[in-house]
Write a protein that holds these residues in place. Structure first.
Motif, PDB file in Angstrom:
ATOM      1  N   ASP A 187       0.695  -1.182   0.003  1.00  0.00           N
ATOM      2  CA  ASP A 187       0.126  -0.132   0.121  1.00  0.00           C
ATOM      3  C   ASP A 187       0.966   1.269  -0.240  1.00  0.00           C
ATOM      4  N   LEU A 188       2.347   0.854   0.079  1.00  0.00           N
ATOM      5  CA  LEU A 188       2.786   2.213   0.126  1.00  0.00           C
ATOM      6  C   LEU A 188       3.151   2.906  -1.245  1.00  0.00           C
ATOM      7  N   PRO A 189       3.213   4.401  -1.183  1.00  0.00           N
ATOM      8  CA  PRO A 189       3.335   5.038  -2.342  1.00  0.00           C
ATOM      9  C   PRO A 189       4.592   4.799  -3.007  1.00  0.00           C
ATOM     10  N   GLY A 190       4.569   4.478  -4.369  1.00  0.00           N
ATOM     11  CA  GLY A 190       5.742   4.150  -5.037  1.00  0.00           C
ATOM     12  C   GLY A 190       5.736   2.590  -5.084  1.00  0.00           C
ATOM     13  N   VAL A 191       5.280   1.776  -4.130  1.00  0.00           N
ATOM     14  CA  VAL A 191       5.212   0.252  -4.398  1.00  0.00           C
ATOM     15  C   VAL A 191       3.906  -0.101  -4.937  1.00  0.00           C
ATOM     16  N   ARG A 192       2.614   0.575  -4.489  1.00  0.00           N
ATOM     17  CA  ARG A 192       1.441  -0.041  -5.043  1.00  0.00           C
ATOM     18  C   ARG A 192       1.167   0.006  -6.425  1.00  0.00           C
ATOM     19  N   GLY A 193       0.560  -0.805  -6.976  1.00  0.00           N
ATOM     20  CA  GLY A 193       0.099  -0.703  -8.409  1.00  0.00           C
ATOM     21  C   GLY A 193       1.351  -1.041  -9.323  1.00  0.00           C
ATOM     22  N   ARG A 194       2.347  -1.537  -8.820  1.00  0.00           N
ATOM     23  CA  ARG A 194       3.314  -1.605 -10.143  1.00  0.00           C
ATOM     24  C   ARG A 194       3.048  -2.944 -10.747  1.00  0.00           C
ATOM     25  N   PRO A 195       3.205  -2.900 -12.072  1.00  0.00           N
ATOM     26  CA  PRO A 195       3.191  -4.289 -12.696  1.00  0.00           C
ATOM     27  C   PRO A 195       4.369  -5.069 -12.328  1.00  0.00           C
ATOM     28  N   GLU A 196       3.713  -6.477 -12.162  1.00  0.00           N
ATOM     29  CA  GLU A 196       4.624  -7.358 -11.361  1.00  0.00           C
ATOM     30  C   GLU A 196       5.169  -8.518 -12.312  1.00  0.00           C
ATOM     31  N   ARG A 197       6.373  -9.122 -11.903  1.00  0.00           N
ATOM     32  CA  ARG A 197       6.978 -10.201 -12.443  1.00  0.00           C
ATOM     33  C   ARG A 197       7.237 -11.069 -11.416  1.00  0.00           C
ATOM     34  N   LEU A 198       6.674 -12.210 -11.604  1.00  0.00           N
ATOM     35  CA  LEU A 198       7.235 -13.508 -10.548  1.00  0.00           C
ATOM     36  C   LEU A 198       8.418 -14.426 -11.175  1.00  0.00           C
ATOM     37  N   LEU A 199       9.549 -14.569 -10.545  1.00  0.00           N
ATOM     38  CA  LEU A 199      10.570 -15.395 -11.200  1.00  0.00           C
ATOM     39  C   LEU A 199      11.122 -16.226 -10.142  1.00  0.00           C
ATOM     40  N   VAL A 200      10.501 -17.678 -10.422  1.00  0.00           N
ATOM     41  CA  VAL A 200      10.784 -18.787  -9.405  1.00  0.00           C
ATOM     42  C   VAL A 200      11.962 -19.286 -10.108  1.00  0.00           C
ATOM     43  N   LEU A 201      13.223 -19.233  -9.421  1.00  0.00           N
ATOM     44  CA  LEU A 201      14.326 -19.723 -10.159  1.00  0.00           C
ATOM     45  C   LEU A 201      14.706 -20.964  -9.713  1.00  0.00           C
ATOM     46  N   SER A 202      15.019 -22.000 -10.356  1.00  0.00           N
ATOM     47  CA  SER A 202      15.001 -23.514  -9.971  1.00  0.00           C
ATOM     48  C   SER A 202      16.332 -23.991 -10.972  1.00  0.00           C
ATOM     49  N   GLN A 203      16.694 -25.009 -10.477  1.00  0.00           N
ATOM     50  CA  GLN A 203      17.830 -25.756 -11.117  1.00  0.00           C
ATOM     51  C   GLN A 203      17.199 -27.379 -11.837  1.00  0.00           C
ATOM     52  N   THR A 204      17.570 -27.572 -12.983  1.00  0.00           N
ATOM     53  CA  THR A 204      16.977 -28.901 -13.574  1.00  0.00           C
ATOM     54  C   THR A 204      18.161 -29.382 -14.318  1.00  0.00           C
ATOM     55  N   GLN A 205      18.188 -30.672 -14.635  1.00  0.00           N
ATOM     56  CA  GLN A 205      19.222 -31.443 -15.467  1.00  0.00           C
ATOM     57  C   GLN A 205      18.474 -32.175 -16.405  1.00  0.00           C
ATOM     58  N   ILE A 206      18.338 -31.931 -17.671  1.00  0.00           N
ATOM     59  CA  ILE A 206      17.401 -32.747 -18.423  1.00  0.00           C
ATOM     60  C   ILE A 206      18.308 -33.560 -19.555  1.00  0.00           C
ATOM     61  N   GLU A 207      18.432 -34.841 -19.568  1.00  0.00           N
ATOM     62  CA  GLU A 207      19.154 -35.517 -20.645  1.00  0.00           C
ATOM     63  C   GLU A 207      18.283 -36.327 -21.502  1.00  0.00           C
ATOM     64  N   ASP A 208      18.407 -36.578 -22.631  1.00  0.00           N
ATOM     65  CA  ASP A 208      17.486 -37.239 -23.460  1.00  0.00           C
ATOM     66  C   ASP A 208      16.086 -37.114 -23.225  1.00  0.00           C
ATOM     67  N   GLY A 209      15.864 -35.802 -23.146  1.00  0.00           N
ATOM     68  CA  GLY A 209      14.201 -35.680 -22.726  1.00  0.00           C
ATOM     69  C   GLY A 209      13.818 -36.063 -21.390  1.00  0.00           C
ATOM     70  N   GLU A 210      14.680 -36.311 -20.652  1.00  0.00           N
ATOM     71  CA  GLU A 210      14.024 -36.915 -19.163  1.00  0.00           C
ATOM     72  C   GLU A 210      14.779 -36.022 -18.175  1.00  0.00           C
ATOM     73  N   MET A 211      14.185 -35.839 -17.224  1.00  0.00           N
ATOM     74  CA  MET A 211      14.759 -35.134 -16.074  1.00  0.00           C
ATOM     75  C   MET A 211      15.734 -36.160 -15.215  1.00  0.00           C
ATOM     76  N   VAL A 212      16.888 -35.787 -15.076  1.00  0.00           N
ATOM     77  CA  VAL A 212      17.806 -36.657 -14.127  1.00  0.00           C
ATOM     78  C   VAL A 212      17.482 -36.121 -12.709  1.00  0.00           C
ATOM     79  N   PRO A 213      17.159 -37.597 -12.017  1.00  0.00           N
ATOM     80  CA  PRO A 213      16.782 -37.191 -10.521  1.00  0.00           C
ATOM     81  C   PRO A 213      17.848 -36.538  -9.772  1.00  0.00           C
ATOM     82  N   GLY A 214      17.269 -35.842  -8.488  1.00  0.00           N
ATOM     83  CA  GLY A 214      18.209 -34.770  -7.813  1.00  0.00           C
ATOM     84  C   GLY A 214      19.260 -35.467  -7.439  1.00  0.00           C
ATOM     85  N   ASP A 215      19.204 -36.745  -7.016  1.00  0.00           N
ATOM     86  CA  ASP A 215      20.342 -37.327  -6.159  1.00  0.00           C
ATOM     87  C   ASP A 215      21.159 -38.018  -7.383  1.00  0.00           C
TER      88      ASP A 215
END
Ligand SMILES: [Cu+2]
Length: 488
Positions: A187-215
């Motif tokens: 609700d603060l002036p300068g913060v309220r009403g701003r257009p937003e972007r959500l950026l969930v940053l994660s890691q993945t490893q994909i080989e031959d179209g399949e996700m490599v399990p975490g371990d």
């Protein structure tokens, strides 16, 4: 996954990059530009901007379900089989307000137990609230209910699996999503009403179209994704001020830099700062978040990238990916006149002035059997013991303020995360620091120390403190804490 000592193999790395690009059907850099931020866009379009669907509370209640399913999802520009909430990577965004009640039915349709943690929420740690000792068995449904206090801080949080011994694999695999609390800060002036972007940053490893399990995955072969998309493009207008909500859902210490755009930090870990801080590089520890304002520069294309950790030397740097672009920001269109970025934000209760009821020390150690190749033999300790859910390691009294001193006897940094009550960092390596905000996750530097202060408010019950490199947590680096009523 975070811990095998590996040298960066540039050949493997290039092979992986080109494979990802093939998967996406796109050149490595550059991507089609879509003008608007659109919730729920199908991620199969590759590097176009995608954000998960949003579920918003109404009249003080958000009643929803999170179905844990193993199926093909849009990921990195292709279809990849993954265990996710509701079949999207990340899961749906839950958007709530202080004072709300959040009811979530967790439906376990996979063949191992799982559970749900509301990371950063100041809520009761007792079931059916944020009790991470629960295990929801295959085929079972559990109805979680969280009552957010009316004075809960506003900002960016996230939810994820916290199933001890397999939390790393489950979160790496896709069991996470964003939580947004809208309140006083918004609700603060300068913060309220701003257009937003959500950026969930994660890691993945994909080989031959399949996700490599975490371990079985390796840090230096992984790619950083933004909302499950590989190097997407988003847009801004020159002069437009946007609010970006950054969530580090990975096990990497991120150092983020946006070409030509200083980042004006307004909140860390869902806790407002007292004043806005302009940063060239924003550091977000594993599990941490940052809310930043950015002002669109002159028309052109700019990159958000993660930098390396040279200051930790070649040993740590060898375990994490090299500096890499995360997204393209296209500044385009008419120049906009925006309400200026604010300077002052919200006051906070500085615990450096508090009377300390008790001090405690926690020593982080690890034992890594080199060369055996058996990850089951990795062991991580706090004060000489590994996590045991039958043993309460520390008992605190409701209302007390304590100072905790963490000591790192290992070569790598550990992100210390404490549930339920946020804390203030008051010293790093025994040198005072001037952090005028709370946080729920902070870096304990290699062979260094971290000193925090926190107050146990509102809730009794058992909860945990742990390293947020989830592989470390799964292999022992966690303690069970309990807050009790003050004895009569
Ligand atoms: Cu750790």
């Amino acid at each position: 996954m975070a811990d095998l000592v590996r040298r960066t193999d540039s050949l493997d790395r290039r092979r992986f990059l080109s494979r990802m690009a093939l998967l996406a059907g796109l050149p490595l850099l550059g991507a089609p530009i879509l003008s608007a931020c659109t919730s729920g866009r199908d991620a199969t379009e590759g590097a176009t901007w995608f954000e998960p669907k949003v579920r918003t509370s109404e009249n003080g209640v958000l009643k929803t379900q999170l179905r844990v399913v193993d199926r093909d999802v849009a990921l990195g520009g292709g279809q990849v089989r993954a265990v996710t909430y509701e079949g999207t990577y990340p899961g749906p965004t839950l958007d709530v307000r202080p004072g709300d009640r959040i009811e979530v039915s967790l439906i376990n349709e996979i063949d191992e137990p799982t559970n749900l943690h509301t990371h950063g929420f100041h809520v009761s740690p007792k079931a059916p609230s944020d009790d991470v000792l629960l295990a929801i068995e295959p085929g079972d449904t559990f109805d979680y209910a969280y009552d957010l206090p009316a004075d809960h801080s506003a900002g960016t949080f996230w939810y994820h699996s916290h199933q001890h011994t397999i939390s790393d694999t489950q979160v790496f695999g896709g069991l996470f999503g964003a939580l947004i609390v809208r309140g006083e800060l918004d609700d603060l002036p300068g913060v309220r009403g701003r257009p937003e972007r959500l950026l969930v940053l994660s890691q993945t490893q994909i080989e031959d179209g399949e996700m490599v399990p975490g371990d079985k995955s390796s840090n230096d072969l992984q790619q950083t994704l933004v909302n499950g998309t590989y190097q997407p493009t988003t847009d801004i207008a020159p002069g437009e001020i946007q609010r970006w909500r950054l969530i580090n859902a990975s096990s990497l210490f991120l150092r983020l830099q946006l070409d030509g755009h200083p980042m004006h930090v307004i909140a860390i870990d869902g806790d407002a700062l007292t004043s806005v801080t302009a940063k060239d590089v924003v550091e977000i520890v594993p599990g941490g978040r940052a809310d930043v304002l950015i002002e669109g520069a002159n028309t052109g294309t700019y990159q958000l990238r993660s930098l390396s950790w040279e200051e930790f030397g070649p040993f740590y740097s060898s375990m994490v990916p090299a500096a890499m672009p995360l997204l393209n920001l296209e500044s385009t269109g008419e120049t906009q006149d925006s309400e200026p970025i604010p300077t002052a934000l919200l006051p906070f209760d500085d615990l450096r002035d508090a009377v300390i009821d008790r001090r405690r020390e926690f020593v982080f150690e690890e034992l890594e059997p080199r060369g055996t190749g058996d990850m089951g033999h990795f062991m991580y300790y706090i004060n000489g013991v590994m996590f045991d859910h039958h043993v309460v390691n520390e008992t605190m009294i409701l209302g007390d303020t304590e100072e905790w001193h963490f000591v790192n006897r290992t070569y790598e940094p550990h992100p210390v995360h404490i549930h339920v009550n946020d804390f203030q960092v008051v010293a790093v390596n025994d040198e005072p620091v001037d952090e005028q905000h709370y946080r729920d996750t902070a870096m304990l530097p290699p062979f260094g120390s971290l000193t925090i202060r926190h107050r146990f408010e509102d809730f009794t019950g058992q909860f945990v403190m742990h390293c947020h490199i989830l592989f470390h947590e799964d292999h022992g680096m966690m303690q069970l804490l309990e807050v009790v009523e003050r004895p009569a």
